[in-house]
Write a protein that holds these residues in place. Structure first.
Motif, mmCIF file in Angstrom:
data_model
loop_
_atom_site.group_PDB
_atom_site.id
_atom_site.type_symbol
_atom_site.label_atom_id
_atom_site.label_comp_id
_atom_site.label_asym_id
_atom_site.label_seq_id
_atom_site.Cartn_x
_atom_site.Cartn_y
_atom_site.Cartn_z
ATOM 1 N N GLU A 231 0.809 -1.220 0.000
ATOM 2 C CA GLU A 231 0.000 0.000 0.000
ATOM 3 C C GLU A 231 0.842 1.270 0.000
ATOM 4 O OE1 GLU A 231 -3.021 -0.177 3.002
ATOM 5 O OE2 GLU A 231 -3.619 -2.194 2.419
ATOM 6 N N ALA A 232 2.139 1.154 -0.284
ATOM 7 C CA ALA A 232 3.037 2.320 -0.254
ATOM 8 C C ALA A 232 2.803 3.272 -1.417
ATOM 9 C CB ALA A 232 4.493 1.864 -0.248
ATOM 10 N N VAL A 233 2.439 2.718 -2.583
ATOM 11 C CA VAL A 233 2.257 3.537 -3.786
ATOM 12 C C VAL A 233 0.921 3.230 -4.430
ATOM 13 C CG1 VAL A 233 4.761 3.623 -4.206
ATOM 14 C CG2 VAL A 233 3.373 1.899 -5.366
ATOM 15 N N SER A 234 0.504 4.118 -5.305
ATOM 16 C CA SER A 234 -0.699 3.884 -6.109
ATOM 17 C C SER A 234 -0.317 3.968 -7.581
ATOM 18 C CB SER A 234 -1.800 4.892 -5.765
ATOM 19 O OG SER A 234 -1.363 6.215 -6.006
ATOM 20 N N GLU A 235 -1.071 3.253 -8.417
ATOM 21 C CA GLU A 235 -0.804 3.210 -9.854
ATOM 22 C C GLU A 235 -1.876 3.989 -10.608
ATOM 23 O OE1 GLU A 235 -0.422 -0.813 -11.209
ATOM 24 O OE2 GLU A 235 1.303 -1.196 -9.907
ATOM 25 N N GLU B 4 1.949 5.210 -14.201
ATOM 26 C CA GLU B 4 2.560 6.184 -13.303
ATOM 27 C C GLU B 4 2.466 5.671 -11.867
ATOM 28 O OE1 GLU B 4 1.866 10.757 -11.701
ATOM 29 O OE2 GLU B 4 0.297 9.755 -12.842
ATOM 30 N N ILE B 5 3.498 5.954 -11.074
ATOM 31 C CA ILE B 5 3.523 5.602 -9.663
ATOM 32 C C ILE B 5 3.489 6.892 -8.847
ATOM 33 C CG2 ILE B 5 4.912 4.553 -7.819
ATOM 34 C CD1 ILE B 5 3.620 2.568 -9.782
ATOM 35 N N ALA C 111 1.210 6.789 -2.155
ATOM 36 C CA ALA C 111 -0.168 6.519 -1.739
ATOM 37 C C ALA C 111 -0.621 7.449 -0.624
ATOM 38 C CB ALA C 111 -0.305 5.067 -1.289
ATOM 39 N N ASN C 112 0.320 8.060 0.089
ATOM 40 C CA ASN C 112 -0.045 8.939 1.191
ATOM 41 C C ASN C 112 -0.339 10.364 0.744
ATOM 42 O OD1 ASN C 112 -0.368 9.487 4.067
ATOM 43 N ND2 ASN C 112 1.519 10.661 3.865
ATOM 44 N N CYS C 113 0.528 10.939 -0.093
ATOM 45 C CA CYS C 113 0.348 12.351 -0.463
ATOM 46 C C CYS C 113 0.010 12.568 -1.934
ATOM 47 C CB CYS C 113 1.577 13.166 -0.082
ATOM 48 S SG CYS C 113 3.056 12.809 -1.043
ATOM 49 N N GLY C 114 0.034 11.520 -2.732
ATOM 50 C CA GLY C 114 -0.326 11.641 -4.142
ATOM 51 C C GLY C 114 0.757 12.216 -5.028
ATOM 52 N N SER C 115 1.955 12.392 -4.514
ATOM 53 C CA SER C 115 3.043 12.964 -5.315
ATOM 54 C C SER C 115 3.538 11.972 -6.361
ATOM 55 C CB SER C 115 4.214 13.356 -4.416
ATOM 56 O OG SER C 115 3.864 14.462 -3.604
ATOM 57 N N HIS C 116 3.822 12.494 -7.544
ATOM 58 C CA HIS C 116 4.388 11.693 -8.637
ATOM 59 C C HIS C 116 5.794 11.249 -8.256
ATOM 60 C CE1 HIS C 116 5.548 10.528 -12.702
ATOM 61 N NE2 HIS C 116 6.622 11.298 -12.565
ATOM 62 N N LEU C 117 6.058 9.942 -8.424
ATOM 63 C CA LEU C 117 7.368 9.386 -8.106
ATOM 64 C C LEU C 117 8.102 8.901 -9.345
ATOM 65 C CD1 LEU C 117 6.254 7.223 -5.041
ATOM 66 C CD2 LEU C 117 7.365 9.474 -4.968
ATOM 67 N N GLY C 118 7.379 8.347 -10.299
ATOM 68 C CA GLY C 118 7.989 7.783 -11.496
ATOM 69 C C GLY C 118 7.011 6.848 -12.184
ATOM 70 N N HIS C 119 7.533 5.761 -12.772
ATOM 71 C CA HIS C 119 6.705 4.811 -13.508
ATOM 72 C C HIS C 119 7.150 3.389 -13.195
ATOM 73 C CE1 HIS C 119 6.165 8.524 -15.812
ATOM 74 N NE2 HIS C 119 4.973 8.037 -16.083
ATOM 75 N N GLY D 261 9.530 -9.275 -11.636
ATOM 76 C CA GLY D 261 9.554 -8.899 -13.047
ATOM 77 C C GLY D 261 9.226 -7.430 -13.267
ATOM 78 N N LEU D 262 9.176 -6.642 -12.180
ATOM 79 C CA LEU D 262 8.826 -5.228 -12.271
ATOM 80 C C LEU D 262 10.062 -4.348 -12.120
ATOM 81 C CD1 LEU D 262 5.615 -5.241 -10.052
ATOM 82 C CD2 LEU D 262 5.746 -5.284 -12.552
ATOM 83 N N ARG D 263 9.975 -3.164 -12.734
ATOM 84 C CA ARG D 263 11.018 -2.147 -12.580
ATOM 85 C C ARG D 263 10.329 -0.839 -12.206
ATOM 86 N NH1 ARG D 263 13.122 1.587 -16.580
ATOM 87 N NH2 ARG D 263 12.094 0.300 -18.154
ATOM 88 N N TYR D 264 10.398 -0.502 -10.925
ATOM 89 C CA TYR D 264 9.902 0.783 -10.458
ATOM 90 C C TYR D 264 11.014 1.790 -10.733
ATOM 91 C CZ TYR D 264 6.044 -1.522 -8.058
ATOM 92 O OH TYR D 264 4.914 -2.234 -7.773
ATOM 93 N N CYS D 265 10.835 2.595 -11.748
ATOM 94 C CA CYS D 265 11.810 3.570 -12.207
ATOM 95 C C CYS D 265 11.439 4.913 -11.571
ATOM 96 C CB CYS D 265 11.761 3.620 -13.733
ATOM 97 S SG CYS D 265 13.006 4.651 -14.474
ATOM 98 N N MET D 266 12.178 5.307 -10.530
ATOM 99 C CA MET D 266 11.786 6.441 -9.706
ATOM 100 C C MET D 266 12.677 7.656 -9.917
ATOM 101 S SD MET D 266 9.206 5.206 -7.955
ATOM 102 C CE MET D 266 8.779 4.529 -9.553
ATOM 103 N N ASN D 267 12.098 8.820 -9.793
ATOM 104 C CA ASN D 267 12.863 10.058 -9.801
ATOM 105 C C ASN D 267 13.579 10.170 -8.453
ATOM 106 O OD1 ASN D 267 12.102 11.671 -12.308
ATOM 107 N ND2 ASN D 267 10.104 11.059 -11.533
ATOM 108 N N GLY D 268 14.910 10.239 -8.485
ATOM 109 C CA GLY D 268 15.672 10.331 -7.245
ATOM 110 C C GLY D 268 15.333 11.554 -6.419
ATOM 111 N N VAL D 269 14.949 12.642 -7.075
ATOM 112 C CA VAL D 269 14.608 13.875 -6.374
ATOM 113 C C VAL D 269 13.359 13.689 -5.499
ATOM 114 C CG1 VAL D 269 13.185 14.892 -8.211
ATOM 115 C CG2 VAL D 269 14.461 16.380 -6.682
ATOM 116 N N ALA D 270 12.579 12.659 -5.767
ATOM 117 C CA ALA D 270 11.363 12.381 -4.999
ATOM 118 C C ALA D 270 11.625 11.468 -3.805
ATOM 119 C CB ALA D 270 10.307 11.748 -5.900
#
Length: 132
Positions: A77-81, A93-94, A97-105, A115-124
């Motif tokens: 439940e950490a992120v939403s899609e 898009e990821i 889940a708490n604040c709705g901020s865009h993290l990546g894809h 088999g997943l790759r959560y590709c995140m913006n490091g600045v987030a």
């Protein structure tokens, strides 16, 4: 998990201009620019905006894509899609889940066991190393 529902003016005061552009305006940081690309110590990754735990270091891997990548979240439940149809692509898009901020894809080309790759913006992300 409590929801962090600040108004946009509050986000502008809380986040740096680059964090605001990426996290609240759904931007993307330049690939290869995050120091977190080279971070492989044990620890946890949190949302910069609200402090929500997102990823553990044991799921981080070098995807060679220029952004910090993980094969699973710290909690289901950490992120939403969300569907993302920008830039003439169909992506997932990821968001935090708490604040709705865009993290990546997230992409389906990561390593096992997911088999997943959560590709995140490091600045987030905020990394907190385990006590050494």
């Amino acid at each position: 998990m409590s929801k962090d529902l600040k108004k946009e003016e509050e986000w502008k005061q809380t986040l740096t201009p680059e964090q605001y552009r990426v996290m609240r305006q759904h931007g993307t940081e330049r690939p290869g620019t995050s120091p977190l690309n080279l971070e492989y110590r044990q620890g946890e990754y949190y949302c910069v905006a609200c402090g929500n735990l997102l990823f553990n270091s044991n799921s981080k891997f070098d995807a060679g894509c220029g952004w910090p990548s993980f094969y699973e979240t710290a909690d289901s439940e950490a992120v939403s899609e969300h569907s993302d149809h920008t830039h003439f692509m169909e992506r997932t898009e990821i968001r935090c889940a708490n604040c709705g901020s865009h993290l990546g894809h997230v992409f389906e080309d990561g390593p096992m066991p997911t088999g997943l790759r959560y590709c995140m913006n490091g600045v987030a992300l905020r990394f907190e190393p385990e006590d050494e």
